[in-house]
Motif scaffolding. Structure first.
Motif, PDB file in Angstrom:
ATOM      1  N   GLY A 270      48.991  46.750  44.024  1.00  0.00           N
ATOM      2  CA  GLY A 270      47.725  46.371  43.425  1.00  0.00           C
ATOM      3  C   GLY A 270      47.229  47.471  42.505  1.00  0.00           C
ATOM      4  O   GLY A 270      47.851  48.536  42.404  1.00  0.00           O
ATOM      5  N   PRO A 271      46.073  47.259  41.852  1.00  0.00           N
ATOM      6  CA  PRO A 271      45.555  48.239  40.891  1.00  0.00           C
ATOM      7  C   PRO A 271      44.927  49.459  41.552  1.00  0.00           C
ATOM      8  O   PRO A 271      44.711  50.469  40.887  1.00  0.00           O
TER       9      PRO A 271
ATOM     10  N   VAL B 268      43.189  57.737  45.003  1.00  0.00           N
ATOM     11  CA  VAL B 268      43.355  56.306  44.754  1.00  0.00           C
ATOM     12  C   VAL B 268      44.054  55.711  45.972  1.00  0.00           C
ATOM     13  O   VAL B 268      45.059  56.248  46.443  1.00  0.00           O
ATOM     14  N   TYR B 269      43.495  54.627  46.475  1.00  0.00           N
ATOM     15  CA  TYR B 269      44.094  53.947  47.625  1.00  0.00           C
ATOM     16  C   TYR B 269      44.759  52.675  47.119  1.00  0.00           C
ATOM     17  O   TYR B 269      44.102  51.772  46.612  1.00  0.00           O
ATOM     18  N   LEU B 270      46.069  52.660  47.243  1.00  0.00           N
ATOM     19  CA  LEU B 270      46.881  51.563  46.729  1.00  0.00           C
ATOM     20  C   LEU B 270      47.338  50.663  47.866  1.00  0.00           C
ATOM     21  O   LEU B 270      47.745  51.143  48.922  1.00  0.00           O
ATOM     22  N   CYS B 271      47.268  49.376  47.612  1.00  0.00           N
ATOM     23  CA  CYS B 271      47.812  48.395  48.541  1.00  0.00           C
ATOM     24  C   CYS B 271      49.056  47.797  47.888  1.00  0.00           C
ATOM     25  O   CYS B 271      49.092  47.598  46.665  1.00  0.00           O
TER      26      CYS B 271
ATOM     27  N   GLN C 254      42.783  43.985  44.967  1.00  0.00           N
ATOM     28  CA  GLN C 254      42.080  45.023  45.722  1.00  0.00           C
ATOM     29  C   GLN C 254      40.640  45.101  45.252  1.00  0.00           C
ATOM     30  O   GLN C 254      40.344  44.901  44.075  1.00  0.00           O
ATOM     31  N   SER C 255      39.761  45.424  46.192  1.00  0.00           N
ATOM     32  CA  SER C 255      38.368  45.669  45.819  1.00  0.00           C
ATOM     33  C   SER C 255      37.745  46.637  46.816  1.00  0.00           C
ATOM     34  O   SER C 255      38.206  46.737  47.964  1.00  0.00           O
ATOM     35  N   PRO C 256      36.739  47.406  46.377  1.00  0.00           N
ATOM     36  CA  PRO C 256      36.308  47.517  44.987  1.00  0.00           C
ATOM     37  C   PRO C 256      37.317  48.303  44.158  1.00  0.00           C
ATOM     38  O   PRO C 256      38.252  48.878  44.713  1.00  0.00           O
ATOM     39  N   ARG C 257      37.151  48.361  42.862  1.00  0.00           N
ATOM     40  CA  ARG C 257      38.034  49.161  42.016  1.00  0.00           C
ATOM     41  C   ARG C 257      37.620  50.623  42.031  1.00  0.00           C
ATOM     42  O   ARG C 257      38.445  51.518  41.899  1.00  0.00           O
ATOM     43  N   TYR C 258      36.323  50.873  42.211  1.00  0.00           N
ATOM     44  CA  TYR C 258      35.797  52.239  42.238  1.00  0.00           C
ATOM     45  C   TYR C 258      34.746  52.357  43.334  1.00  0.00           C
ATOM     46  O   TYR C 258      34.025  51.407  43.607  1.00  0.00           O
ATOM     47  N   LYS C 259      34.688  53.558  43.935  1.00  0.00           N
ATOM     48  CA  LYS C 259      33.680  53.805  44.951  1.00  0.00           C
ATOM     49  C   LYS C 259      33.347  55.288  44.950  1.00  0.00           C
ATOM     50  O   LYS C 259      34.247  56.139  44.955  1.00  0.00           O
ATOM     51  N   ILE C 260      32.055  55.583  44.912  1.00  0.00           N
ATOM     52  CA  ILE C 260      31.593  56.963  45.016  1.00  0.00           C
ATOM     53  C   ILE C 260      30.699  57.046  46.243  1.00  0.00           C
ATOM     54  O   ILE C 260      29.742  56.264  46.369  1.00  0.00           O
TER      55      ILE C 260
ATOM     56  N   GLY D  66      44.854  53.627  35.556  1.00  0.00           N
ATOM     57  CA  GLY D  66      44.016  52.610  36.178  1.00  0.00           C
ATOM     58  C   GLY D  66      44.777  51.467  36.817  1.00  0.00           C
ATOM     59  O   GLY D  66      44.162  50.472  37.231  1.00  0.00           O
ATOM     60  N   GLU D  67      46.096  51.607  36.912  1.00  0.00           N
ATOM     61  CA  GLU D  67      46.899  50.542  37.491  1.00  0.00           C
ATOM     62  C   GLU D  67      47.783  51.087  38.608  1.00  0.00           C
ATOM     63  O   GLU D  67      47.951  52.301  38.769  1.00  0.00           O
ATOM     64  N   GLY D  68      48.358  50.164  39.372  1.00  0.00           N
ATOM     65  CA  GLY D  68      49.325  50.574  40.381  1.00  0.00           C
ATOM     66  C   GLY D  68      50.711  50.714  39.771  1.00  0.00           C
ATOM     67  O   GLY D  68      50.957  50.254  38.652  1.00  0.00           O
TER      68      GLY D  68
END
Lengths: 115, 112
Positions: free
Chosen positions: A107-108, A89-92, A6-12, B40-42
């Motif tokens: 994903g992370p 947090v948006y997880l895939c 997944q990307s990006p890991r962070y977004k503001i 920080g992880e899924g």
């Protein structure tokens, strides 16, 4: 075997701006899921794809959220315009074919903060 | 949407102690899953349960699918520092087209 990327890991971003997240599932996995995880809660399914078709998007706020998986591999999730309550947090996740006893691999995540 | 009631919300235990957490619902589930999420992880799948009454172990972890199909518990024996994290139960409702419903999580802290 590479995991879900997944990307990006962070977004503001500021409210009313647009944002897009990208996901690349495990190779060969037909089913892809997008979840929203608000702080202190468990993940909530937003949308599920089987190949490039939508299986379930009943919990996707369609007035501002959209997702696509055009070639049946990677996927993008977009929010336009963002609201403060979209901070999460948006997880895939992906699974081989979405069968009842298949493991979903996560994903992370992308951590979104809307100011 | 469907609710999974997970308890406790948080736990502080001493290293070496056993810990138990559970999930209940008013609805019937076909599948119960237990995940662990590190910062920080899924979430990562720990144990999957597919039949009412099923008892399954994975190392120091043991989970059971309740007879009524409306509950499940997870036990961790002889806790170690790396057990720290958030544990989620998740279930697939009968006839739900494979959707997962997650509990709100149990935050586990292991004190040395």
């Amino acid at each position: 075997e590479a995991g879900v990327a997944q990307s990006p890991r962070y977004k503001i971003i500021e409210k009313r701006q647009s944002v897009a997240f990208w996901c690349n599932p495990i190779s060969g996995h037909a089913t892809l899921y997008w979840y929203q995880q608000i702080l202190g809660q468990g993940p909530k399914l937003l949308i599920q794809f089987q190949n490039n078709g939508v299986v379930d998007d009943s919990q996707l706020p369609k007035d501002r959220f959209s997702a696509e998986r055009l070639k049946g591999v990677d996927s993008t999730l977009k929010i336009q315009p963002a609201k403060l309550e979209d901070s999460a947090v948006y997880l895939c996740a992906s699974s081989k074919s979405g069968g009842a006893q298949e493991t979903q691999y996560f994903g992370p995540g992308t951590r979104l903060l809307v100011l | 949407g469907q609710q999974l009631n997970q308890s406790p919300q948080s736990m502080f235990i001493q290293e070496g102690e056993d810990v138990s957490m559970n999930c209940t619902s008013s609805s019937i589930f076909n599948t119960w899953l237990w995940y662990k999420q590190d910062p920080g992880e899924g979430p990562v799948l720990l144990i999957a349960l597919y039949k009412a009454g099923e008892l399954t172990s994975n190392g120091r972890l043991t989970a059971q699918f309740g007879i009524t199909r409306k509950d499940s518990f997870l036990n961790i024996s002889a806790s170690i520092p790396s057990d720290v994290g958030i544990y989620f139960c998740a279930g697939q409702l009968a006839g739900s087209a494979r959707q997962l419903t997650f509990g709100s999580g149990t935050q586990l802290t292991v004190l040395p």
